[in-house]
Design a protein around this motif. Sequence first.
Motif, PDB file in Angstrom:
ATOM      1  N   LYS A  86      56.964  13.959  -1.223  1.00  0.00           N
ATOM      2  CA  LYS A  86      56.015  13.984   0.184  1.00  0.00           C
ATOM      3  C   LYS A  86      55.348  12.542  -0.444  1.00  0.00           C
ATOM      4  CE  LYS A  86      52.307  16.300   2.471  1.00  0.00           C
ATOM      5  NZ  LYS A  86      51.795  17.323   2.478  1.00  0.00           N
ATOM      6  N   PRO A  87      55.285  11.693   0.649  1.00  0.00           N
ATOM      7  CA  PRO A  87      54.756  10.307   0.016  1.00  0.00           C
ATOM      8  C   PRO A  87      53.457  10.397  -0.525  1.00  0.00           C
ATOM      9  CG  PRO A  87      55.479  10.162   2.491  1.00  0.00           C
ATOM     10  CD  PRO A  87      55.691  11.606   1.899  1.00  0.00           C
ATOM     11  N   GLU A  88      52.625  11.550   0.088  1.00  0.00           N
ATOM     12  CA  GLU A  88      51.152  11.313  -0.294  1.00  0.00           C
ATOM     13  C   GLU A  88      50.864  11.882  -1.766  1.00  0.00           C
ATOM     14  OE1 GLU A  88      52.290  12.566   2.540  1.00  0.00           O
ATOM     15  OE2 GLU A  88      51.163  11.286   4.058  1.00  0.00           O
ATOM     16  N   THR A  89      51.874  12.887  -2.122  1.00  0.00           N
ATOM     17  CA  THR A  89      51.667  13.383  -3.396  1.00  0.00           C
ATOM     18  C   THR A  89      52.211  12.512  -4.291  1.00  0.00           C
ATOM     19  OG1 THR A  89      53.858  14.864  -2.880  1.00  0.00           O
ATOM     20  CG2 THR A  89      51.663  16.054  -2.767  1.00  0.00           C
ATOM     21  N   ILE A  90      53.569  11.940  -4.139  1.00  0.00           N
ATOM     22  CA  ILE A  90      54.130  10.913  -5.215  1.00  0.00           C
ATOM     23  C   ILE A  90      53.232   9.880  -5.106  1.00  0.00           C
ATOM     24  CG2 ILE A  90      56.071   9.284  -5.240  1.00  0.00           C
ATOM     25  CD1 ILE A  90      58.047  11.407  -4.191  1.00  0.00           C
ATOM     26  N   GLU A  91      52.632   9.596  -4.226  1.00  0.00           N
ATOM     27  CA  GLU A  91      51.461   8.422  -4.741  1.00  0.00           C
ATOM     28  C   GLU A  91      50.352   8.659  -5.734  1.00  0.00           C
ATOM     29  OE1 GLU A  91      49.273   7.299  -1.161  1.00  0.00           O
ATOM     30  OE2 GLU A  91      48.324   5.493  -2.078  1.00  0.00           O
ATOM     31  N   VAL A  92      49.991   9.910  -5.668  1.00  0.00           N
ATOM     32  CA  VAL A  92      49.125  10.295  -6.677  1.00  0.00           C
ATOM     33  C   VAL A  92      49.714  10.074  -8.234  1.00  0.00           C
ATOM     34  CG1 VAL A  92      47.827  12.204  -7.796  1.00  0.00           C
ATOM     35  CG2 VAL A  92      48.119  12.102  -5.360  1.00  0.00           C
TER      36      VAL A  92
ATOM     37  N   HIS B 143      63.480  10.588   0.877  1.00  0.00           N
ATOM     38  CA  HIS B 143      63.909   9.770   1.529  1.00  0.00           C
ATOM     39  C   HIS B 143      64.660  10.305   2.885  1.00  0.00           C
ATOM     40  CE1 HIS B 143      64.728   6.105  -1.250  1.00  0.00           C
ATOM     41  NE2 HIS B 143      63.242   6.400  -1.218  1.00  0.00           N
ATOM     42  N   ARG B 144      64.722  11.693   2.783  1.00  0.00           N
ATOM     43  CA  ARG B 144      65.232  12.688   3.923  1.00  0.00           C
ATOM     44  C   ARG B 144      63.943  13.218   4.707  1.00  0.00           C
ATOM     45  NH1 ARG B 144      69.241  11.140   0.944  1.00  0.00           N
ATOM     46  NH2 ARG B 144      71.224  11.513   1.598  1.00  0.00           N
TER      47      ARG B 144
ATOM     48  N   PRO C 144      53.385   3.583   2.553  1.00  0.00           N
ATOM     49  CA  PRO C 144      53.848   2.700   1.442  1.00  0.00           C
ATOM     50  C   PRO C 144      54.790   3.664   0.380  1.00  0.00           C
ATOM     51  CG  PRO C 144      51.613   2.837   1.381  1.00  0.00           C
ATOM     52  CD  PRO C 144      51.995   3.419   2.618  1.00  0.00           C
ATOM     53  N   TYR C 145      54.331   4.907   0.268  1.00  0.00           N
ATOM     54  CA  TYR C 145      55.123   5.671  -0.724  1.00  0.00           C
ATOM     55  C   TYR C 145      56.310   6.457  -0.131  1.00  0.00           C
ATOM     56  CZ  TYR C 145      52.117   4.116  -4.303  1.00  0.00           C
ATOM     57  OH  TYR C 145      51.641   3.269  -5.217  1.00  0.00           O
ATOM     58  N   ALA C 146      56.690   6.222   1.019  1.00  0.00           N
ATOM     59  CA  ALA C 146      57.889   7.064   1.676  1.00  0.00           C
ATOM     60  C   ALA C 146      59.160   6.512   1.570  1.00  0.00           C
ATOM     61  CB  ALA C 146      57.476   6.965   3.429  1.00  0.00           C
TER      62      ALA C 146
ATOM     63  N   GLY D 209      53.966   1.410  -8.292  1.00  0.00           N
ATOM     64  CA  GLY D 209      52.852   1.453  -8.982  1.00  0.00           C
ATOM     65  C   GLY D 209      53.227   0.656 -10.505  1.00  0.00           C
ATOM     66  N   PRO D 210      52.750   0.832 -11.460  1.00  0.00           N
ATOM     67  CA  PRO D 210      52.631   0.098 -12.718  1.00  0.00           C
ATOM     68  C   PRO D 210      53.982  -0.022 -13.534  1.00  0.00           C
ATOM     69  CG  PRO D 210      50.903   1.874 -13.036  1.00  0.00           C
ATOM     70  CD  PRO D 210      51.500   1.824 -11.723  1.00  0.00           C
TER      71      PRO D 210
END
Length: 533
Positions: free
Chosen positions: A113-119, A437-438, A464-466, A473-474
């Motif tokens: 999920k974008p929000e968790t992957i972002e973390v 991506h799905r 942005p993380y979808a 990130g780094p």
Amino acid sequence: MNGLTAFLGSVPGYLNDWCVTIFLICVSFVLTFTPAWIRWYNMRKTINKIPGMDFRNPFMGNTSLVIQLKEARTIDNINLLLFQVTCGFAHLFHEERIYRFWNGIRPSVAFFKPETIEVILRSSTVLEKSTEYSFLHPWLGSGLLTSFGSKWRKRRKLLTPAFHFRILEDFIPVFNEQSQILVEKLRQAQSEKWVDIIKYVTLCTLDIICESAMGIRMCTQENTESPYLKSLYEVGEMFVCRMIRPWLWPTILFSISSYGRRFNKSLAELHNFTRTVILNRKAQILMSRASGKEQDGTIENKLKRRQALLDLMITHHLSDPSLTLEDIREEVDTFMFEGHDTTAMGISWTLYLIGLDSFVQKKIQDELDSIFGNDTERSITIEDIKNMKYMDCALKEGLRIFPSVPFIGRTLREDIIVNGYCLPQGTTCFLNIYMLHRNPEVFPNPEIYDPDRFLPEHVTGRHPYAYLPFSAGPRNCIGQKFAMMEEKVVIANILRNFKVTSLDPRDKIKMDAELVLRPKQGLRLRIEPRVRE
Ligand code: HEM
């Protein structure tokens, strides 16, 4: 203690020593393993608050499910099975898009999920790769992909300039030359009913990365019997054999197995080859310095710029020997590994999708005609690449449906909170890019190939993380601009010349959970000359 003394007094003397030894071994065993077991138990309690499937055998964890399914003969190939089980879990936990699983006694948490992957990806502390990457160490050492901490930071800083847009422009002639050879090879194969496009494209991307990273022409497209190529394939194949056989994970067992012996033999050949290339290039640089012909570190002439990556490292090594020749070898091998299979799969999957959709193919070819007219030979320039707007969308959509790197792993060195759950130190974070991506909330009808999803008006407002084919990130992909340019040149040169038709529908394609996402049985494409209306 009195009881123990009385017991020892009642047994014969020679047994006394044995009893004491066994007693001491038991005590040290308990003292050593109890704290580890308590830590593991607490970790388990914390991790089990995250949704996930239970299991019976604590030593196997959820891996036992894969074995049960294999025994039930649902599917024979363990690689395919692993991929399907991973996707199956993702469907079961689609609401929160996070789940825990146990890889043996090792806890893992999957995110899509974008929000968790972002973390995870934005964090400046979660930079260490997961333990699976350690299988790459014999080959790549601790190069940019596998290293962490200050070593990774220093290397990343050193190598980033080699991927500057200005430098990349000088690789375009290499992309052109090699993809024109590929076009000729495909022209010769037109009489065949079909070709496995992956085989052709992989040789082309290998030639491209050899020339770009090492500055030498390998000509594997012309010479498919090259010993370097054979060793490269052998190392890749043995690596996968080890990954899917847990009993070969301990280094000692792997090295005495037949797989390990083949791996080590080919690896020695690969390393020798890379070392020779580096030593030769170093000697050339020293010779031109001695004769005063060197054009300083700013890399002025075209040939020299093409070798930017290796030259950059050798120049650095000459002024700062703390970057050793072995360090350079690690990096060159890393770029050879990361820089050819990934792009080969990106190009092949996208051609496969285009070959299933005549509407998209026509749109791309119309765009190419608007740039090149009827000319099928003119070399592609940086301006042409910028004008390939629809091609850009078609490629991005290809990487959405079939991301070359479907999973990314990280190990936590400290506790973090994600989605309200505590993830303890030592957990493996498994970022499932394939399922990210799905996500139908972000990409409605996710299985449909629709390049329009990447038109600017549709991208605006997307998380942005979808969409993360190159991670973010780094520790994102240092070669992403290189890859996108290369893929556009190769696909454009193919579609300027040919019409491609894919022979297998989507539901017939089975995928392997290898390092890159690859179809089990190749991708069959029919190649025909393009007929312009
Ligand atoms: C379609 C093509 C490509 C895709 C989809 C791709 C994808 C990725 C992804 C997802 C990562 C992060 C991996 C991780 O965190 O474990 C990565 C890292 C990396 N990629 Fe790529 N890559 C591609 C092409 C390339 C090329 C052409 C090069 C070199 C010329 C390259 C060099 C690297 C390196 C060195 C890293 C490690 C970066 C670091 O950790 O600092 N990649 N790539």
